[in-house]
Scaffold this motif. Structure first.
Motif, PDB file in Angstrom:
ATOM      1  N   HIS A  53       0.942  -1.292  -0.067  1.00  0.00           N
ATOM      2  CA  HIS A  53      -0.046  -0.052   0.175  1.00  0.00           C
ATOM      3  C   HIS A  53       1.173   1.225  -0.093  1.00  0.00           C
ATOM      4  CE1 HIS A  53      -3.494  -2.055   0.437  1.00  0.00           C
ATOM      5  NE2 HIS A  53      -3.522  -2.564   1.608  1.00  0.00           N
ATOM      6  N   GLU A  55       1.656   5.004   1.485  1.00  0.00           N
ATOM      7  CA  GLU A  55       1.597   5.467   2.593  1.00  0.00           C
ATOM      8  C   GLU A  55       0.629   6.207   2.958  1.00  0.00           C
ATOM      9  OE1 GLU A  55       4.472   7.774   5.828  1.00  0.00           O
ATOM     10  OE2 GLU A  55       5.661   6.999   4.062  1.00  0.00           O
ATOM     11  N   TRP A  56       0.273   7.023   1.900  1.00  0.00           N
ATOM     12  CA  TRP A  56      -0.964   7.887   2.117  1.00  0.00           C
ATOM     13  C   TRP A  56      -1.570   8.363   0.852  1.00  0.00           C
ATOM     14  CZ3 TRP A  56      -4.700   9.197   5.263  1.00  0.00           C
ATOM     15  CH2 TRP A  56      -5.447  10.239   5.319  1.00  0.00           C
ATOM     16  N   ARG A 124     -11.203  -2.502  17.925  1.00  0.00           N
ATOM     17  CA  ARG A 124     -11.321  -1.523  16.667  1.00  0.00           C
ATOM     18  C   ARG A 124     -12.928  -2.094  15.981  1.00  0.00           C
ATOM     19  NH1 ARG A 124      -9.352  -2.606  10.894  1.00  0.00           N
ATOM     20  NH2 ARG A 124      -9.856  -0.476   9.659  1.00  0.00           N
ATOM     21  N   PRO A 182      -3.616  13.058   7.195  1.00  0.00           N
ATOM     22  CA  PRO A 182      -4.034  11.879   8.205  1.00  0.00           C
ATOM     23  C   PRO A 182      -4.901  12.550   9.365  1.00  0.00           C
ATOM     24  CG  PRO A 182      -2.037  11.127   7.323  1.00  0.00           C
ATOM     25  CD  PRO A 182      -2.147  12.662   6.851  1.00  0.00           C
ATOM     26  N   ASP A 183      -4.365  13.702   9.831  1.00  0.00           N
ATOM     27  CA  ASP A 183      -5.214  14.212  11.167  1.00  0.00           C
ATOM     28  C   ASP A 183      -6.080  15.284  10.590  1.00  0.00           C
ATOM     29  OD1 ASP A 183      -2.933  15.873  10.275  1.00  0.00           O
ATOM     30  OD2 ASP A 183      -2.626  16.470  12.408  1.00  0.00           O
ATOM     31  N   ALA A 188     -10.961  12.068   9.214  1.00  0.00           N
ATOM     32  CA  ALA A 188     -10.277  11.769  10.336  1.00  0.00           C
ATOM     33  C   ALA A 188     -10.830  12.464  11.737  1.00  0.00           C
ATOM     34  CB  ALA A 188      -8.804  12.182  10.558  1.00  0.00           C
ATOM     35  N   HIS A 200      -7.788   2.309  13.486  1.00  0.00           N
ATOM     36  CA  HIS A 200      -6.622   1.685  12.991  1.00  0.00           C
ATOM     37  C   HIS A 200      -5.456   2.416  12.653  1.00  0.00           C
ATOM     38  CE1 HIS A 200      -4.720  -1.946  10.868  1.00  0.00           C
ATOM     39  NE2 HIS A 200      -4.702  -0.965   9.581  1.00  0.00           N
ATOM     40  N   GLY A 201      -5.803   3.781  12.073  1.00  0.00           N
ATOM     41  CA  GLY A 201      -4.660   4.507  11.749  1.00  0.00           C
ATOM     42  C   GLY A 201      -4.065   5.662  13.099  1.00  0.00           C
ATOM     43  N   ASP A 205      -9.559   6.274  10.592  1.00  0.00           N
ATOM     44  CA  ASP A 205      -9.585   4.745  10.392  1.00  0.00           C
ATOM     45  C   ASP A 205      -9.975   4.532   8.906  1.00  0.00           C
ATOM     46  OD1 ASP A 205     -10.678   2.123  10.081  1.00  0.00           O
ATOM     47  OD2 ASP A 205     -10.340   2.168  12.355  1.00  0.00           O
ATOM     48  N   PRO A 206      -9.105   3.786   8.280  1.00  0.00           N
ATOM     49  CA  PRO A 206      -9.067   3.719   6.698  1.00  0.00           C
ATOM     50  C   PRO A 206     -10.523   2.989   6.386  1.00  0.00           C
ATOM     51  CG  PRO A 206      -7.478   2.171   7.566  1.00  0.00           C
ATOM     52  CD  PRO A 206      -7.897   3.281   8.687  1.00  0.00           C
ATOM     53  N   SER A 267      -6.994   5.642   2.114  1.00  0.00           N
ATOM     54  CA  SER A 267      -7.204   5.742   3.363  1.00  0.00           C
ATOM     55  C   SER A 267      -8.267   6.572   3.697  1.00  0.00           C
ATOM     56  CB  SER A 267      -6.146   5.921   4.537  1.00  0.00           C
ATOM     57  OG  SER A 267      -5.233   4.732   4.187  1.00  0.00           O
TER      58      SER A 267
END
Length: 370
Positions: A53, A55-56, A124, A182-183, A188, A200-201, A205-206, A267
Motif C-alpha cells: 500500500h 503510505e497515504w 476496533r 491523516p489528521d 479523520a 486503525h490509523g 480509520d481507513p 485511506s
C-alpha cells in the motif's frame, strides 16, 4: 461475498474476477514478493513495489484489491435482488433483508478484529467487512427505492460530489478546509468524533464513517454495471465497448482531479480514488466478461470461480486457521531441501491448501453467505 448458487443466472466472469481478486490477499501477493526477493529480477522487484500500500496519497496495484471487491459486490445486486423483485418479493422485505445482511457483516467485522476478547476500550469497531456491508446496504437500498438506471447514476454522482465537497470545503476544527492529511482531513475528524474504541490509523480509520459512505458510490457503480450487462441480454461486443468507454471516462476524470491537486487517497476514500478505482475495475470486469462469458465452454477460469464463490469463507478462515503452519506441516520437508526457494515452496503450499479446501466446499455445494 458469493451469490446464492443456483438462485439466479450467474455471471461466471463475476465469480472468476472475485476469485482473482481474493487470490492476491490469500497468498499470491506474498508469492510475488518472495520471488522478487529470491531472484532479484529487476521487473519482479519493480512489480513487488506495487504489492504494498502507498503510505497515504497515490495509487498502487495493491490499493485496488479492496475497491475491486466492493465494485463486484455491486455488480451482483441486479442479478440477486432484481430476480427477487421480478418474482414479486416486496420492496420492504428486500430492504429488511439488505440491512440484516449489513448488520451481520458489521458484527462479523468486529469479531474479525478481536471482538470476542471483550477488550472494549481497545476494540476496533470499523472493519473491512463493516465497510463492505454499509456500502452494499446503501447501494442496494438505492437500487430498490429507485426505478431507473438514470436515477441510480444520479445518486452515484451525488455521493461522489458530496464526498469531494466535504473533503475540500468543510472547515475541519483546528485545521481548516481542504487539508488532506491523516489528521486534518474531514474523515479523520469524524472518526475521532463518532467512532468508539481504537482507530486503525491512530488519528483516523481507513474503514471509517465517511470511507464507507464514499465506497457506496463505487459499489453503486458496480450496480450500474451489472444492471447494464443484465439488461443488454446475451453477451455482446457493443456492451463491452460501452463498458470500456465508461471506464476510460472515469480514469480521465480521476486523472484530472489528481492533476488539479485532489489526489487518490485510499485511506480516506477520496472521490479521485473512487474514479480511478472504478475505471480500472470496469476495465478488468470487461476483460473477464469478454474472455469468459463470451466463451461459455471455456474451463480455464474454473479455479478462480471456486475461490470467488466462497470468498467470504476464505477471508474469515484465514483469520481462524494458521495456513502457514499447515503448509509447514505438509510441505516443510520438501521446502527444507529447496535452499533459498524454501519460502516460495511454503507459500505455494498455502495457496494449494486453501484452494483444495474451497474446492471441497464447492463439491459439497457449501457456500458461506449472509
Amino acid at each position: 461475498m458469493a451469490d446464492q448458487p443456483g438462485s439466479t443466472p450467474r455471471l461466471r466472469s463475476l465469480d472468476a474476477l472475485r476469485g482473482f481478486d481474493m487470490l492476491w490477499i490469500t497468498g499470491l501477493a506474498d508469492l510475488f514478493l518472495q520471488l522478487a526477493k529470491v531472484t532479484q529480477f529487476p521487473r519482479l522487484e519493480a512489480f513487488a513495489v506495487q504489492l504494498e500500500h502507498v503510505e497515504w496519497d497515490g495509487l498502487r496495484v495493491y490499493d485496488l484489491i479492496f475497491p475491486l471487491f466492493m465494485f463486484l459486490s455491486g455488480v451482483a445486486v441486479p442479478y440477486a435482488l432484481g430476480k427477487k423483485r421480478e418474482r414479486g418479493d416486496s420492496r420492504g422485505a428486500l430492504l429488511a433483508g439488505v440491512w440484516k445482511r449489513v448488520l451481520i457483516l458489521v458484527l462479523l467485522g468486529i469479531v474479525y478484529n478481536g471482538g470476542l476478547q471483550l477488550k472494549f476500550e481497545s476494540q476496533r469497531y470499523a472493519s473491512v467487512l463493516g465497510q463492505i456491508g454499509v456500502a452494499y446496504g446503501i447501494a442496494a437500498s438505492i437500487f430498490l427505492i429507485t426505478s431507473t438506471w438514470r436515477a441510480r447514476a444520479i445518486w452515484c454522482g451525488g455521493i461522489l460530489v458530496t464526498i469531494a465537497g466535504l473533503q475540500l470545503l468543510f472547515p475541519v476544527p483546528g485545521h481548516g478546509a481542504g487539508v488532506l492529511t491523516p489528521d486534518g482531513i474531514v474523515n479523520a475528524w469524524l472518526d475521532r468524533l463518532l467512532l468508539p474504541g481504537r482507530l486503525h490509523g491512530g488519528v483516523f480509520d481507513p474503514e471509517g464513517i465517511l470511507c464507507a459512505f464514499s465506497a457506496a458510490a463505487l459499489t453503486l457503480g458496480g450496480v450500474l454495471t451489472g444492471e447494464h450487462v443484465k439488461d443488454s441480454g446475451p453477451p455482446s461486443h457493443m456492451t463491452a465497448a460501452r463498458l470500456l468507454v465508461a471506464g476510460t471516462c472515469l480514469l480521465f476524470a480521476g486523472w484530472l482531479c489528481w492533476k488539479f491537486g485532489y489526489p487518490p487517497i485510499k485511506s480516506a476514500w477520496t472521490t479521485t480514488f473512487n474514479l480511478l478505482a472504478g475505471g480500472i475495475a470496469l476495465w478488468l470486469f470487461t476483460a473477464f466478461h469478454l474472455f469468459i462469458d463470451f466463451r461459455p465452454q471455456s474451463k480455464w477460469s474454473f479455479p478462480l470461480e471456486v475461490i470467488g464463490m466462497n470468498s467470504l469463507t476464505i477471508y474469515l478462515t484465514e483469520r481462524v486457521l494458521s495456513f502457514p503452519e499447515i503448509s509447514e506441516f505438509f510441505f516443510g520437508g520438501i521446502a527444507q531441501w529447496c535452499g533459498k526457494w524454501q519460502e516460495v515452496v511454503l507459500i505455494v503450499g498455502i495457496l494449494v491448501i486453501e484452494w483444495l479446501l474451497l474446492y471441497f466446499l464447492w463439491k459439497k455445494r457449501a457456500f458461506l453467505r449472509v
